[in-house]
Design an enzyme around this catalytic site. Structure first.
Site, PDB file in Angstrom:
ATOM      1  CE1 TYR A 199      -3.117   2.988   0.473  1.00 24.52           C
ATOM      2  CE2 TYR A 199      -4.000   1.852   2.397  1.00 24.52           C
ATOM      3  CZ  TYR A 199      -4.073   2.880   1.484  1.00 24.52           C
ATOM      4  OH  TYR A 199      -5.078   3.809   1.580  1.00 24.52           O
ATOM      5  CE  LYS A 201      -6.386   1.170  -1.329  1.00 18.66           C
ATOM      6  NZ  LYS A 201      -6.140   2.611  -1.130  1.00 18.66           N
TER       7      LYS A 201
END
Length: 309
Positions: A140, A166
């Site tokens: 992330y 992400k």
């Protein structure tokens, strides 16, 4: 055992909100309700206990309960990715193992936060967490949790089990670089809702974000338009989505998203303090009036945004 592989994560994936009562209690009944609602609305997957899900506002035990509740409600119908990030590797591993046991299909994590960890320490964190389960890891990248530059991301991508990122940043040219230099099979999920069209244009495989809780159909239309090379249509749709986003950011954003979900028929409760909430009927009525005027001024009822408000 996971039902879906990492390549099954695509399309529109809401970063699911977590419903709390005004006293701060986790409301598992409402959590089941919003999960069922989004599945019925045709979302392509769910991302749990991340920033939007107020994961860092919850105890590890509460995060585990939330994951178990959603996975049980989903019952293998769509892929589920669980954010397991925490400061300590020990706690993150525990969350990752529980996510796998609950039936999640992938895990995700911000880098360890607060202390200025070195690139080697960050790499070791991801290696240890990824090795703790058989699930694919999605890194992330978000500035709130510390920067992951391209060189570090490339290093992480070479580790067994780390299969995607992400990507919540405006530097979308780097998405193309990831696909070229790291490889086309490394999954990229665009995490900036207001730049979904851009993320897809640069090669993102799917979208993960907050506003897909309230306008997933609009973003599904953006995904379809981009897949069919209807750029003008995609831009027009992105402009409508952005109008909703920018108006909501002027409110108490996450609290407003949860109230909108309630108006749509799936009550998402409230946020935990220190976030603000629309706690009284008068405050919510004023918010509803503001959205009604905004919707009408922008002609958004025609695309299904709060048509019965």
């Amino acid at each position: 055992m996971a039902k879906f592989a990492i390549h099954d994560f695509k399309g529109v994936i809401p970063a699911l909100v977590t419903p709390f009562d005004l006293d701060g209690s986790l409301n598992e009944g409402l959590l089941r309700g919003i999960t069922a609602s989004l599945v019925a609305r045709g979302v392509d997957g769910l991302y749990l206990t991340g920033s939007t899900g107020e994961g860092f506002m919850m105890s590890p035990e509460e995060r585990m309960r939330a994951v178990e509740t959603v996975c049980a409600e989903v019952a293998g119908r769509i892929p589920v990715m669980v954010h397991v990030g925490a400061i300590s590797t020990y706690q993150t591993v525990a969350l990752a193992r529980q996510a796998e046991a609950a039936g999640a299909d992938a895990i995700s994590s911000v880098p360890p936060i607060y202390w200025p960890f070195t690139p080697d320490q960050v790499a070791n964190y991801y290696a240890d967490v990824t090795a703790s389960t058989s699930l694919p890891m999605v890194v992330y990248k978000i500035a709130l949790a510390g920067e992951i530059g391209f060189e570090l991301l490339a290093r992480l991508a070479a580790m067994p089990g780390i299969e995607g990122v992400k990507y919540t940043a405006p530097t979308h040219f780097e998405i193309g670089r990831i696909k070229t230099e790291i490889g086309p099979d490394f999954r990229v999920f665009s995490g900036a809702d207001e730049m979904a069209m851009s993320g897809l244009a640069f090669g993102a495989d799917g979208l993960i974000g907050s506003f897909y809780n309230i306008i997933p159909e609009l973003y599904a239309d953006i995904v379809a338009a981009m897949a069919e090379d209807r750029i003008a249509d995609a831009k027009a749709l992105q402009d409508k989505a952005n109008a909703i986003i920018f108006f909501t950011l002027k409110q108490y954003p996450m609290s407003a998203v949860k109230r909108i979900m309630a108006w749509q028929g799936a009550d998402a409760g409230y946020c935990r303090k220190p976030f603000d909430n629309y706690e009284t009927p008068e405050a919510e009525a004023a918010l509803k009036d503001a959205y009604r005027a905004f919707r009408d001024a922008h002609g958004l009822a025609e695309i299904g945004f709060l048509p019965d408000l």
